[in-house]
Scaffold this motif. Structure first.
Motif, PDB file in Angstrom:
ATOM      1  N   THR A 146       1.498  22.843  64.778  1.00  0.00           N
ATOM      2  CA  THR A 146       1.371  23.319  66.156  1.00  0.00           C
ATOM      3  C   THR A 146       0.028  22.947  66.768  1.00  0.00           C
ATOM      4  O   THR A 146      -0.064  22.671  67.968  1.00  0.00           O
ATOM      5  CB  THR A 146       1.559  24.852  66.184  1.00  0.00           C
ATOM      6  N   ALA A 147      -0.991  22.895  65.977  1.00  0.00           N
ATOM      7  CA  ALA A 147      -2.318  22.587  66.507  1.00  0.00           C
ATOM      8  C   ALA A 147      -2.407  21.179  67.051  1.00  0.00           C
ATOM      9  O   ALA A 147      -3.242  20.881  67.897  1.00  0.00           O
ATOM     10  CB  ALA A 147      -3.368  22.776  65.400  1.00  0.00           C
ATOM     11  N   HIS A 148      -1.522  20.292  66.594  1.00  0.00           N
ATOM     12  CA  HIS A 148      -1.594  18.899  66.999  1.00  0.00           C
ATOM     13  C   HIS A 148      -0.623  18.555  68.111  1.00  0.00           C
ATOM     14  O   HIS A 148      -0.731  17.495  68.722  1.00  0.00           O
ATOM     15  CB  HIS A 148      -1.295  18.001  65.794  1.00  0.00           C
ATOM     16  N   LEU A 149       0.376  19.401  68.342  1.00  0.00           N
ATOM     17  CA  LEU A 149       1.456  19.053  69.246  1.00  0.00           C
ATOM     18  C   LEU A 149       1.336  19.787  70.574  1.00  0.00           C
ATOM     19  O   LEU A 149       0.508  20.650  70.761  1.00  0.00           O
ATOM     20  CB  LEU A 149       2.795  19.378  68.587  1.00  0.00           C
ATOM     21  N   GLY A 150       2.244  19.383  71.500  1.00  0.00           N
ATOM     22  CA  GLY A 150       2.291  20.034  72.796  1.00  0.00           C
ATOM     23  C   GLY A 150       1.399  19.386  73.837  1.00  0.00           C
ATOM     24  O   GLY A 150       1.108  19.964  74.860  1.00  0.00           O
ATOM     25  N   THR A 151       0.972  18.135  73.595  1.00  0.00           N
ATOM     26  CA  THR A 151       0.142  17.451  74.577  1.00  0.00           C
ATOM     27  C   THR A 151       1.000  16.940  75.719  1.00  0.00           C
ATOM     28  O   THR A 151       2.209  16.804  75.600  1.00  0.00           O
ATOM     29  CB  THR A 151      -0.596  16.273  73.918  1.00  0.00           C
ATOM     30  N   ALA A 152       0.321  16.617  76.844  1.00  0.00           N
ATOM     31  CA  ALA A 152       1.042  16.157  78.026  1.00  0.00           C
ATOM     32  C   ALA A 152       1.646  14.773  77.820  1.00  0.00           C
ATOM     33  O   ALA A 152       2.572  14.395  78.517  1.00  0.00           O
ATOM     34  CB  ALA A 152       0.114  16.158  79.237  1.00  0.00           C
ATOM     35  N   ARG A 153       1.101  13.996  76.873  1.00  0.00           N
ATOM     36  CA  ARG A 153       1.640  12.658  76.614  1.00  0.00           C
ATOM     37  C   ARG A 153       2.169  12.593  75.187  1.00  0.00           C
ATOM     38  O   ARG A 153       1.723  11.795  74.363  1.00  0.00           O
ATOM     39  CB  ARG A 153       0.567  11.597  76.846  1.00  0.00           C
ATOM     40  N   ALA A 154       3.113  13.447  74.906  1.00  0.00           N
ATOM     41  CA  ALA A 154       3.706  13.494  73.574  1.00  0.00           C
ATOM     42  C   ALA A 154       5.007  12.710  73.564  1.00  0.00           C
ATOM     43  O   ALA A 154       5.772  12.706  74.535  1.00  0.00           O
ATOM     44  CB  ALA A 154       3.956  14.935  73.159  1.00  0.00           C
ATOM     45  N   LEU A 155       5.258  12.032  72.449  1.00  0.00           N
ATOM     46  CA  LEU A 155       6.489  11.265  72.282  1.00  0.00           C
ATOM     47  C   LEU A 155       7.070  11.576  70.919  1.00  0.00           C
ATOM     48  O   LEU A 155       6.374  11.544  69.905  1.00  0.00           O
ATOM     49  CB  LEU A 155       6.226   9.763  72.427  1.00  0.00           C
ATOM     50  N   LEU A 156       8.365  11.885  70.914  1.00  0.00           N
ATOM     51  CA  LEU A 156       9.073  12.210  69.690  1.00  0.00           C
ATOM     52  C   LEU A 156      10.005  11.053  69.370  1.00  0.00           C
ATOM     53  O   LEU A 156      10.930  10.753  70.132  1.00  0.00           O
ATOM     54  CB  LEU A 156       9.884  13.490  69.889  1.00  0.00           C
ATOM     55  N   LEU A 157       9.749  10.376  68.243  1.00  0.00           N
ATOM     56  CA  LEU A 157      10.618   9.303  67.780  1.00  0.00           C
ATOM     57  C   LEU A 157      11.577   9.920  66.766  1.00  0.00           C
ATOM     58  O   LEU A 157      11.177  10.308  65.669  1.00  0.00           O
ATOM     59  CB  LEU A 157       9.789   8.181  67.143  1.00  0.00           C
ATOM     60  N   VAL A 158      12.849  10.015  67.152  1.00  0.00           N
ATOM     61  CA  VAL A 158      13.846  10.670  66.308  1.00  0.00           C
ATOM     62  C   VAL A 158      14.501   9.615  65.427  1.00  0.00           C
ATOM     63  O   VAL A 158      15.288   8.797  65.901  1.00  0.00           O
ATOM     64  CB  VAL A 158      14.901  11.391  67.167  1.00  0.00           C
ATOM     65  N   GLY A 159      14.156   9.629  64.152  1.00  0.00           N
ATOM     66  CA  GLY A 159      14.686   8.633  63.237  1.00  0.00           C
ATOM     67  C   GLY A 159      14.023   7.286  63.430  1.00  0.00           C
ATOM     68  O   GLY A 159      13.601   6.938  64.531  1.00  0.00           O
ATOM     69  N   THR A 160      13.911   6.531  62.365  1.00  0.00           N
ATOM     70  CA  THR A 160      13.274   5.222  62.468  1.00  0.00           C
ATOM     71  C   THR A 160      13.695   4.377  61.285  1.00  0.00           C
ATOM     72  O   THR A 160      14.372   4.843  60.366  1.00  0.00           O
ATOM     73  CB  THR A 160      11.738   5.366  62.502  1.00  0.00           C
ATOM     74  N   LEU A 161      13.308   3.105  61.321  1.00  0.00           N
ATOM     75  CA  LEU A 161      13.564   2.184  60.232  1.00  0.00           C
ATOM     76  C   LEU A 161      12.272   1.461  59.878  1.00  0.00           C
ATOM     77  O   LEU A 161      11.335   1.402  60.675  1.00  0.00           O
ATOM     78  CB  LEU A 161      14.629   1.151  60.624  1.00  0.00           C
ATOM     79  N   ARG A 162      12.250   0.855  58.698  1.00  0.00           N
ATOM     80  CA  ARG A 162      11.066   0.116  58.254  1.00  0.00           C
ATOM     81  C   ARG A 162      11.157  -1.333  58.736  1.00  0.00           C
ATOM     82  O   ARG A 162      10.997  -2.274  57.963  1.00  0.00           O
ATOM     83  CB  ARG A 162      10.965   0.170  56.734  1.00  0.00           C
TER      84      ARG A 162
END
Length: 406
Positions: free
Chosen positions: A19-35
């Motif tokens: 929680t201390a790191h999240l919630g910024t105005a420019r946050a992006l959540l990458l749901v799932g990824t590949l190598r």
């Protein structure tokens, strides 16, 4: 595409430190990824824009040791309610932008974006066209060439095979068999006869277990001979195509991609037109769409339509060969910026990627990474181990504008 950077300790979903790191105005959540190349390029581009990047992925799909340390990883089951509750807990006011680079998570990412009122593709259309059976129906209804196919429940296949052996029924061998829902060429194979089909099913039965629906199903498709192409669209507009190279054998393992199309103007125009009609008919005109096509005797046959950004360095080739940055354009769309679409036809420059595979000679292997560069050509190489695709390294080559000297 540089050497992998070790990640910090993974952040469990239950940790209060998150929680201390999240919630910024420019946050992006990458749901799932590949190598693969696109996932790496997307994270790098988002970090360069100042986004606070968090990757949410299934506990058994964690890409350890791949991304820069600034990108945090949270292990969560890929369930809508679970991920939505996590977002509500960590982003109660300013919501993060949500995107995916992985077809397995496309349904989840689009549904989350829609539920939170965020930019993204139409969630219902994404969910509908993930199923290859729905894609086939779309192509047929729109009058677009596609290999003939049928959907078969696993319980029906013995009867279907007996019909083939006695010369009856539709779709004579050779045929292509694939999961109704699947990622890239995983679980896809060419079967020359009924015994080859049975051997394939015996080997891959577990891969089909747990698919959506009451009875596990596969798509059985006519084999159309010819070179395969990837055709990329953004906001419904064509932005580039490339030749797909496949390893010898029956499983369509990716060998690489090249901007050297080996198509005359008429065949290329027909390929682009077929793709444009398919995208328009699907209604998937927000952001990137990736098509797989076969060209047989100059005529395009659309094999698959994917409502997602393309992987495996395809976006990098489009950027270097055609001058359109799909990764940057997708970030622009997420941020509500205007995207200027190109009037593209043929590539302006040469670009290609080659993958080294498990079956290649051992002396071809390398574990390090590097870059060779002069005024005309750049070559980047590095390890990229993806067991499911039998990949162990890449070599990316592209021509660039010569430097101007005073």
């Amino acid at each position: 595409m540089n050497a992998p950077t070790p990640l910090p300790q993974l952040t469990p979903a239950s940790s209060s430190d998150t929680t201390a790191h999240l919630g910024t105005a420019r946050a992006l959540l990458l749901v799932g990824t590949l190598r693969t190349g696109t996932s790496l390029a997307f994270v790098d581009a988002a970090l360069a824009r100042g986004f606070d990047v968090t990757i949410v992925t299934a506990p058994d799909d964690i890409p350890a040791g791949v991304f820069p340390p600034q990108a945090r990883i949270v292990a969560l089951p890929p369930d809508f309610d679970t991920v939505l509750a996590w977002i509500d807990a960590h982003y109660p006011q300013v919501r993060p932008l949500i995107v995916t680079t992985n077809e397995k998570y496309a349904r989840l990412a689009s549904r989350l974006s829609e539920a939170l009122g965020l930019p993204g593709p139409d969630a219902a259309k994404v969910a509908h066209y993930i199923a290859k059976s729905n894609q086939k129906r779309l192509f047929d209804e729109a009058g677009i060439r596609t290999p003939s196919s049928r959907i078969a429940a696993l319980s029906e296949l013995q009867q279907w095979q007996r019909q083939r052996q006695t010369g009856g029924g539709d779709l004579p061998f050779p045929i292509v068999v694939k999961p109704v829902e699947g990622l890239s060429s995983f679980g896809v194979a060419l079967c020359a006869d009924a015994s080859a089909l049975q051997a394939y099913l015996n080997e891959h039965l577990n891969a089909f277990a747990g698919q959506r629906g009451d009875d596990e199903t596969v798509l059985i498709e006519q084999f159309v001979a010819g070179p395969e192409y990837c055709v990329e669209f953004f906001d419904g507009a064509y932005v580039g195509a490339m030749l797909k190279r496949k390893a010898k054998g029956t499983r369509f393992i990716e060998r690489g991609y090249s901007s050297d199309l080996e198509l005359d103007d008429a065949s290329l125009a027909a390929l682009i037109d077929a793709g444009r009609r398919a995208v328009a008919a699907s209604g998937l005109t927000w952001g990137p769409v990736h098509l797989d096509c076969i060209v047989h005797d100059g005529e395009p046959y659309i094999v698959e339509l994917n409502a997602r950004i393309a992987g495996s360095f395809i976006c990098t080739i489009v950027k270097d060969a055609y001058g359109f940055d799909i990764v940057g354009a997708l970030l622009d769309r997420l941020e509500g910026r205007t995207v200027t679409l190109p009037g593209t036809f043929r590539p302006h420059r040469y670009a290609r990627v080659d993958f080294l595979l498990d079956d290649d000679p051992p002396l071809w292997a390398f574990s390090g990474s590097g870059r060779l560069h002069d005024d005309n050509l750049s070559v980047t190489y590095g390890a990229q181990v993806i067991p499911g695709r039998e990949r162990r390294a890449f070599i990316y080559t592209h021509h660039h504008t010569p430097a101007r000297h005073p």
